[in-house]
Enzyme design. Structure first.
Site, PDB file in Angstrom:
ATOM      1  N   GLY A  37      27.295 -15.281  26.688  1.00 38.10           N
ATOM      2  CA  GLY A  37      27.598 -13.852  26.579  1.00 38.10           C
ATOM      3  C   GLY A  37      28.588 -13.559  25.460  1.00 38.10           C
ATOM      4  O   GLY A  37      28.786 -14.375  24.563  1.00 38.10           O
ATOM      5  N   HIS A  40      27.258 -11.869  19.672  1.00 34.89           N
ATOM      6  CA  HIS A  40      27.480 -11.396  18.303  1.00 34.89           C
ATOM      7  C   HIS A  40      26.203 -11.655  17.516  1.00 34.89           C
ATOM      8  O   HIS A  40      25.195 -12.139  18.070  1.00 34.89           O
ATOM      9  CB  HIS A  40      28.694 -12.087  17.674  1.00 34.89           C
ATOM     10  CG  HIS A  40      28.672 -13.582  17.789  1.00 34.89           C
ATOM     11  ND1 HIS A  40      27.734 -14.366  17.159  1.00 34.89           N
ATOM     12  CD2 HIS A  40      29.458 -14.437  18.500  1.00 34.89           C
ATOM     13  CE1 HIS A  40      27.957 -15.631  17.434  1.00 34.89           C
ATOM     14  NE2 HIS A  40      28.978 -15.710  18.264  1.00 34.89           N
ATOM     15  N   HIS A  43      24.176 -14.926  17.929  1.00 32.07           N
ATOM     16  CA  HIS A  43      23.254 -15.004  19.072  1.00 32.07           C
ATOM     17  C   HIS A  43      21.993 -14.173  18.820  1.00 32.07           C
ATOM     18  O   HIS A  43      20.884 -14.585  19.137  1.00 32.07           O
ATOM     19  CB  HIS A  43      23.914 -14.449  20.339  1.00 32.07           C
ATOM     20  CG  HIS A  43      25.158 -15.155  20.761  1.00 32.07           C
ATOM     21  ND1 HIS A  43      26.407 -14.582  20.670  1.00 32.07           N
ATOM     22  CD2 HIS A  43      25.342 -16.380  21.297  1.00 32.07           C
ATOM     23  CE1 HIS A  43      27.312 -15.425  21.128  1.00 32.07           C
ATOM     24  NE2 HIS A  43      26.693 -16.530  21.516  1.00 32.07           N
ATOM     25  N   LEU A 190      30.694 -16.826  12.796  1.00 30.77           N
ATOM     26  CA  LEU A 190      30.826 -15.906  13.931  1.00 30.77           C
ATOM     27  C   LEU A 190      30.984 -16.715  15.215  1.00 30.77           C
ATOM     28  O   LEU A 190      30.302 -17.720  15.419  1.00 30.77           O
ATOM     29  CB  LEU A 190      29.598 -14.995  14.036  1.00 30.77           C
ATOM     30  CG  LEU A 190      29.321 -14.059  12.858  1.00 30.77           C
ATOM     31  CD1 LEU A 190      28.271 -13.019  13.237  1.00 30.77           C
ATOM     32  CD2 LEU A 190      30.589 -13.370  12.366  1.00 30.77           C
ATOM     33  N   SER A 191      31.904 -16.267  16.067  1.00 33.28           N
ATOM     34  CA  SER A 191      32.165 -16.952  17.333  1.00 33.28           C
ATOM     35  C   SER A 191      32.732 -15.938  18.310  1.00 33.28           C
ATOM     36  O   SER A 191      33.523 -15.066  17.909  1.00 33.28           O
ATOM     37  CB  SER A 191      33.204 -18.068  17.111  1.00 33.28           C
ATOM     38  OG  SER A 191      33.760 -18.475  18.350  1.00 33.28           O
ATOM     39  N   ARG A 193      34.938 -16.490  20.310  1.00 33.92           N
ATOM     40  CA  ARG A 193      36.389 -16.726  20.384  1.00 33.92           C
ATOM     41  C   ARG A 193      37.142 -16.075  19.220  1.00 33.92           C
ATOM     42  O   ARG A 193      38.370 -15.989  19.273  1.00 33.92           O
ATOM     43  CB  ARG A 193      36.679 -18.227  20.455  1.00 33.92           C
ATOM     44  CG  ARG A 193      36.284 -18.842  21.795  1.00 33.92           C
ATOM     45  CD  ARG A 193      36.749 -20.281  21.928  1.00 33.92           C
ATOM     46  NE  ARG A 193      36.618 -20.779  23.293  1.00 33.92           N
ATOM     47  CZ  ARG A 193      35.638 -21.585  23.714  1.00 33.92           C
ATOM     48  NH1 ARG A 193      34.702 -21.977  22.875  1.00 33.92           N
ATOM     49  NH2 ARG A 193      35.590 -21.990  24.957  1.00 33.92           N
TER      50      ARG A 193
END
Ligand code: PAF
Length: 286
Positions: A37, A40, A43, A190-191, A193
């Site tokens: 979930g 971003h 995904h 992109l992460s 976190r």
């Protein structure tokens, strides 16, 4: 949470299987994107690509407790299922699978999955909990969804290698596809976190990919790897990272070390570094 108008949500294995077996009866192929979930564009790129490779796409949203150690960020991990459902619908996903922890892990479950060498070292050395938990939940998800193809980002490169090995070793009948890391305009991978980073930390974080790219060029040129790895570690500390867990150049296919101390085949440079309380990882082809 009610289903979004566009996207049905299965919360149990039985509901998931009912939908997928309906598709199978109609002759549709199934693509699968597992996620935790806080979606971003990385995904969503996987979901869109899954839609190119299969007739129907399932994405799971499950923050998997077995891959977090007790001191890690399981509680703080961003959870935003309503937004995730909207984003998945927009990317062409046909079903979101969002089981509860109890649905995924019966209280008396005892089976573990241990992948061995590919899960040791690098992330496995610093997060010993992680790959056992990832292998277990991905094996379960693949059995639950039974997709034709499952897609993972290269951002978690060691995870991809571990999953490929597990799927081969356990004869799980699915094609595993890895897609290149999606980066922001400054090259930051992109992460989910990244949401933890302050504006100042974000500026430092954006220097990680440049340091790795430069070290990768030196590695490809035949310079000795220990000096390159040490140099990159120092460059990260100078750039403002508070701590570096590792910078390592490894064989791209199995992440084994180059015994001769220089690159003599396809290679990958991988790193993990801290900015305050946030741990970032990145990697790229050498
Ligand atoms: O990469 C992730 O988000 C997770 O490790 C995965 C593959 C969904 C398993 O929980």
């Amino acid at each position: 949470m009610p289903d979004t108008p566009d996207l049905p949500i299965a919360r149990t294995i039985a509901d998931l299987r009912q939908t997928v077996s309906g598709w199978r009866r109609q002759g549709f192929t199934v693509g699968f994107v597992p996620t935790m979930g806080a979606l971003h564009d990385g995904h969503l790129t996987l979901v869109r690509e899954a839609g190119q490779r299969a007739d129907r796409v399932v994405a799971s949203v499950f923050v998997n407790p077995t891959q977090f150690a007790a001191h890690e960020d399981l509680g703080a991990y961003p959870r935003q299922q309503a937004r995730d459902a909207e984003l998945l619908a927009g990317a062409g996903c046909a079903l979101m699978y969002a089981p509860s922890v109890e649905e995924m892990y019966p209280a008396d479950a005892t089976t573990t999955v241990s992948v061995g060498a590919p899960a040791e070292g690098l992330e496995g050395a610093f997060r010993p909990q992680m790959f056992g938990g990832v292998a277990l939940v991905v094996a379960k998800l693949l059995n639950q969804v039974q997709p034709d193809v499952a897609l993972f980002g290269e951002k978690d490169f060691q995870q991809l290698i571990v999953i490929r090995r597990m799927v081969r070793d356990l004869d799980i009948p699915v094609e595993i596809v890895g897609l290149p890391t999606i980066r922001d305009g400054h090259g930051l991978a992109l992460s989910s976190r990244n949401a933890y980073l302050s504006p100042d930390e974000l500026e430092v974080a954006r220097r990680l990919n440049g340091v790795l790219a430069q070290a990768g060029v030196r590695a490809a040129g035949g310079s000795p790897l220990p000096a390159i790895e040490d140099g990159a570690r120092e460059a990260l500390l100078r750039a403002g990272f508070s701590h570096v867990d590792y910078v390592a150049v490894r064989r791209a296919d199995d992440l084994a070390a180059f015994e001769g101390g220089t690159v003599d085949g396809p290679a990958r440079i991988l790193a993990a570094a801290w900015l305050g309380k946030t741990r970032l990882i990145d990697n790229m082809a050498v």
